[in-house]
Design an enzyme around this catalytic site. Structure first.
Site, PDB file in Angstrom:
ATOM      1  N   GLU A  15       0.840  -1.174   0.000  1.00  0.00           N
ATOM      2  CA  GLU A  15       0.000   0.000   0.000  1.00  0.00           C
ATOM      3  C   GLU A  15       0.880   1.230   0.000  1.00  0.00           C
ATOM      4  OE1 GLU A  15      -3.158  -0.254   2.787  1.00  0.00           O
ATOM      5  OE2 GLU A  15      -3.801   1.808   2.447  1.00  0.00           O
ATOM      6  N   ASP A 134       7.142  12.926 -11.828  1.00  0.00           N
ATOM      7  CA  ASP A 134       7.338  12.398 -10.469  1.00  0.00           C
ATOM      8  C   ASP A 134       8.395  11.301 -10.468  1.00  0.00           C
ATOM      9  OD1 ASP A 134       6.965  12.304  -7.747  1.00  0.00           O
ATOM     10  OD2 ASP A 134       5.199  11.015  -7.846  1.00  0.00           O
TER      11      ASP A 134
HETATM   12  P1  ADP Z   1       4.562   3.532  -3.248  1.00  0.00           P
HETATM   13  O1  ADP Z   1       5.042   3.998  -4.595  1.00  0.00           O
HETATM   14  O2  ADP Z   1       4.238   4.625  -2.298  1.00  0.00           O
HETATM   15  O3  ADP Z   1       5.370   2.423  -2.664  1.00  0.00           O
HETATM   16  P2  ADP Z   1       2.560   2.153  -4.716  1.00  0.00           P
HETATM   17  O4  ADP Z   1       1.108   2.357  -4.541  1.00  0.00           O
HETATM   18  O5  ADP Z   1       3.156   2.506  -6.018  1.00  0.00           O
HETATM   19  O6  ADP Z   1       3.159   2.916  -3.523  1.00  0.00           O
HETATM   20  O7  ADP Z   1       2.903   0.644  -4.430  1.00  0.00           O
HETATM   21  C1  ADP Z   1       2.703   0.053  -3.180  1.00  0.00           C
HETATM   22  C2  ADP Z   1       3.510  -1.221  -3.100  1.00  0.00           C
HETATM   23  O8  ADP Z   1       2.983  -2.185  -4.017  1.00  0.00           O
HETATM   24  C3  ADP Z   1       4.959  -1.051  -3.511  1.00  0.00           C
HETATM   25  O9  ADP Z   1       5.762  -0.709  -2.442  1.00  0.00           O
HETATM   26  C4  ADP Z   1       5.309  -2.410  -4.071  1.00  0.00           C
HETATM   27  O10 ADP Z   1       5.697  -3.283  -3.002  1.00  0.00           O
HETATM   28  C5  ADP Z   1       4.018  -2.914  -4.649  1.00  0.00           C
HETATM   29  N1  ADP Z   1       3.967  -2.733  -6.108  1.00  0.00           N
HETATM   30  C6  ADP Z   1       3.588  -1.609  -6.794  1.00  0.00           C
HETATM   31  N2  ADP Z   1       3.613  -1.809  -8.118  1.00  0.00           N
HETATM   32  C7  ADP Z   1       4.034  -3.082  -8.313  1.00  0.00           C
HETATM   33  C8  ADP Z   1       4.283  -3.907  -9.487  1.00  0.00           C
HETATM   34  N3  ADP Z   1       4.100  -3.441 -10.730  1.00  0.00           N
HETATM   35  N4  ADP Z   1       4.706  -5.166  -9.291  1.00  0.00           N
HETATM   36  C9  ADP Z   1       4.894  -5.644  -8.032  1.00  0.00           C
HETATM   37  N5  ADP Z   1       4.685  -4.938  -6.907  1.00  0.00           N
HETATM   38  C10 ADP Z   1       4.254  -3.673  -7.021  1.00  0.00           C
END
Ligand code: ADP
Length: 312
Positions: A15, A134
């Site tokens: 998250e 970003d």
């Molecule tokens: P943040 O960028 O603040 O970490 P995100 O909402 O982008 O939040 O993602 C939350 C978490 O979900 C990430 O820390 C990662 O562990 C996982 N995640 C995001 N995108 C992917 C992806 N394409 N494949 C695998 N895990 C992902």
């Protein structure tokens, strides 16, 4: 088949500030793993916005490049949430590698490989008239084959803008260029080039280069470490909507000072970094020019992607 029925949602992966991410797979092919990212609703979020956001994001599905995360699908849910279906990248992000100073060692050849992938990603986006806005280590995800993939493309524009509460929380201040800090309404690819420069600096020293606590503090750090924008070094800067006359003027740091801090990447590496961190966006190097820079061909050569350091 309805777009949202093409994928089956699995366990929660994580998250972030503005999204919840779940593992998923294609209904037609359970071996095709995906990440399903549900954008959290914001305070000022009203019904009807989700389909607009979806429409705006649709064009990003066509942005196909090895260093940009694939957006497989975009849809809105019954309860007016926006969902993105992305390629699944289980090896974490560059922020994790940069921070893991006890576990992960890397050198100039590795930085050159990661920077090359990042530069090709923003070059491709700018060629296609898309800005990221970003770029930060946490948005650079790592694929199983070592390829670095720029994530959250277009999110900054499509989601962060309409809600001011979000803009301050989500678009990370540390990587923001001075023209955005001064509230420029017209800007271009140069905003991403600045962010790439701050990421390069951070890869080298392994701590954020310009970690401002507030917008004012962010500008002060830029003044101290790079120089104070003036009409002389940046014609027109004083007419920007958020321009604040500085208390005192710090001279623009010469390249020699950058060499002291970032010299491990060599003279050419420092030259490239210096050109990305130019105050006036019109004088800043472009992504296309970055790709022509002699650093890429200087010793050491970039590490092959399969040999790059990774978390175990
Ligand atoms: P943040 O960028 O603040 O970490 P995100 O909402 O982008 O939040 O993602 C939350 C978490 O979900 C990430 O820390 C990662 O562990 C996982 N995640 C995001 N995108 C992917 C992806 N394409 N494949 C695998 N895990 C992902």
């Amino acid at each position: 088949l309805e777009e949202r029925r093409k994928y089956v949602k699995g366990k929660k992966l994580g998250e972030g500030t503005y999204a919840i991410v779940n593992l998923g797979h294609a209904r037609a092919d359970p071996t095709q793993l995906v990440a399903i990212k549900k954008i959290k609703k914001q305070k000022e979020y009203t019904e009807g916005l989700a389909p607009d956001a979806v429409r705006e994001l649709k064009h990003l599905q066509e942005l196909a490049h090895p260093n940009i995360i694939s957006l497989l699908s975009v849809f809105s849910t019954k309860d007016q949430n926006v969902c993105l279906v992305l390629e699944y990248l289980p090896l974490g992000d560059l922020e994790m590698l940069i921070r893991d100073q006890d576990g992960i060692r890397y050198g100039t050849a590795d930085i050159k490989a990661w920077m090359g992938m990042l530069t090709r990603a923003i070059w491709f986006c700018h060629e296609n008239y898309v800005l990221h806005r970003d770029i930060k280590p946490n948005n650079l995800l790592i694929a199983a084959d070592g390829e670095v993939k720029l994530a959250d493309f277009g999110l900054a524009r499509s989601f962060a803008d309409p809600w001011s509460v979000m803009t301050s929380n989500v678009i990370t201040r540390w990587y923001r260029p001075p023209e955005l800090l001064y509230g420029a309404k017209h800007y271009g690819g140069a905003v991403d080039v600045w962010s790439v420069g701050t990421v390069m600096a951070e890869m080298i020293v392994r701590i954020p280069y310009l970690p401002g606590n507030t917008e004012i503090d962010q500008l002060q750090l830029i003044y101290d470490r790079i120089g104070t924008p003036t009409e002389e070094n940046w014609p027109g800067v004083t007419t920007l909507p958020g321009y604040i006359p500085p208390e005192r003027i710090m001279p623009v740091q010469p390249k020699a000072n950058f060499l002291q801090t970032f010299g491990t990447v060599g003279d050419e590496g420092v030259d490239l970094l210096f050109k990305t961190l130019t105050l006036d966006p019109r004088k800043r190097i472009t992504a296309r020019e970055m790709l022509q820079h002699p650093w890429w061909r200087a010793e050491p050569h970039p590490t092959r992607k399969q040999d790059l350091p990774r978390k175990s």
